[in-house]
Design an enzyme around this catalytic site. Structure first.
Site, short mmCIF file in Angstrom:
data_model
loop_
_atom_site.label_atom_id
_atom_site.label_comp_id
_atom_site.label_asym_id
_atom_site.label_seq_id
_atom_site.Cartn_x
_atom_site.Cartn_y
_atom_site.Cartn_z
CG ASN A 10 1.25 -1.83 0.50
OD1 ASN A 10 2.33 -1.91 -0.07
ND2 ASN A 10 0.78 -0.68 0.97
CD1 TRP A 11 3.95 -8.04 1.29
CD2 TRP A 11 5.63 -8.74 -0.02
NE1 TRP A 11 3.79 -9.39 1.09
CE2 TRP A 11 4.80 -9.84 0.29
CE3 TRP A 11 6.75 -8.94 -0.84
CZ2 TRP A 11 5.07 -11.12 -0.20
CZ3 TRP A 11 7.01 -10.21 -1.31
CH2 TRP A 11 6.18 -11.30 -0.99
CE LYS A 12 2.16 -0.29 4.31
NZ LYS A 12 1.67 0.56 5.36
CG HIS A 96 -0.28 3.71 0.57
ND1 HIS A 96 0.22 4.31 1.70
CD2 HIS A 96 -0.81 2.53 0.96
CE1 HIS A 96 0.02 3.50 2.73
NE2 HIS A 96 -0.60 2.41 2.31
CD GLU A 98 2.82 3.79 4.23
OE1 GLU A 98 3.33 3.12 3.31
OE2 GLU A 98 2.33 3.27 5.26
CD GLU A 169 -4.70 1.43 3.04
OE1 GLU A 169 -4.50 0.28 3.43
OE2 GLU A 169 -3.79 2.17 2.63
N GLY A 175 -0.67 0.89 10.16
CA GLY A 175 0.57 0.52 10.87
C GLY A 175 0.57 0.88 12.34
CB SER A 216 -4.17 -1.89 12.21
OG SER A 216 -3.14 -0.93 12.34
N GLY A 237 -1.05 -4.48 5.18
CA GLY A 237 0.38 -4.17 5.22
C GLY A 237 1.12 -5.16 6.11
N GLY A 238 1.39 -4.75 7.35
CA GLY A 238 2.22 -5.52 8.28
C GLY A 238 1.86 -7.00 8.37
#
Ligand code: PGA
Length: 253
Positions: A10-12, A96, A98, A169, A175, A216, A237-238
């Protein structure tokens, strides 16, 4: 159905267009031999078509970070499930945390989005659920997750060929570098499975659902989840922003 493990990037909104295309190119060169697993990348909508072209000869599949709940009409700025399918998306992240927080996506919207995907495309929905730090401190996490699942899936019927992914999640782990203990993730996955069995029955859950973990995940902690029975993959993600690290995560699972 053979349930392959799946790892989804997930590159957001972390990369601009140029960097997204470059990273997709690196994925195509790096992630080559992964026959036993499914891998997908969810970039920004603006680069979906170009990235599909870059990864078309690699095993990496395309996914979207969001979808709208209607299939066509006067909905300025929105993108439908059938449009995502047209550009080659095979997965779409729904709900998600976010988006729940920043765009005030509520249960009803998320529910409608799942239905739209299942009704209008062959895309696999990736529903995100997770408790906040406050929920966790109040020990309400089981209740919160069950509620999210019930609200999202109420009245949803799956055809025998349809698959769904639920991504657990915990919001406090996204993150933050604060990873859940693998056994705690496994316990929550069991609760998710039990809630889904109540909604869909044992066979459908066994054959048509995968439960993945996100929050994470990186190349150091990924292997700690490997031995667990009910973890069918990761939403990353990251750590998906470097092709080599993402490949290590895929291999570690
Ligand atoms: P993270 O993000 O891996 O950077 O914690 C996961 C996610 O939000 O899907």
């Amino acid at each position: 159905m053979e349930k392959k493990k799946i790892v989804i990037a997930n590159w957001k909104m972390k990369l601009n267009v140029k960097d997204s295309l470059e990273l997709a190119q690196k994925y195509a060169e790096t992630i080559t031999e992964i026959a036993d697993k499914e891998v997908a990348v969810c970039p920004s909508e603006i680069v979906l078509t170009e990235i599909k072209n870059i990864i078309k000869d690699s095993p990496v599949k395309l996914g979207a970070q969001n979808v709208f709940w209607e299939d066509a009409g006067s909905y300025t700025g929105e993108i439908s499930a059938s449009m995502l399918q047209e550009v080659g998306c095979e997965y779409a992240i729904i709900g998600h945390s976010e988006r729940r927080e920043n765009l005030l996506e509520n249960y009803e919207m998320i529910h409608q989005k799942i239905k739209a995907i299942l009704d209008h495309s062959q895309i696999i929905p990736v529903l995100c659920v997770g408790e906040s730090l406050k929920d966790k401190e109040l020990e309400k996490q089981d209740y919160v997750i069950i509620e999210q699942l019930q609200q999202s899936f109420s009245g949803v019927k799956l055809l025998p060929n349809q698959q769904v992914i639920v991504a657990y999640e915990p919001i406090w782990a996204i993150g933050t570098g604060q990873v859940i203990k693998p056994q705690d993730a496994e316990n929550m996955h069991e609760i998710i499975i039990a809630a889904l069995v109540d909604l869909f029955g044992v066979d459908i859950v066994k054959n048509q659902f995968r439960i993945i973990y996100g929050g994470s995940v990186n190349n150091k902690n990924a292997k700690d989840f490997k031995a667990l029975d009910n973890i069918d993959g990761f939403l990353v993600g990251g750590a998906s922003l470097k092709a080599e690290e993402f490949l290590e995560i895929i291999k570690a699972l």
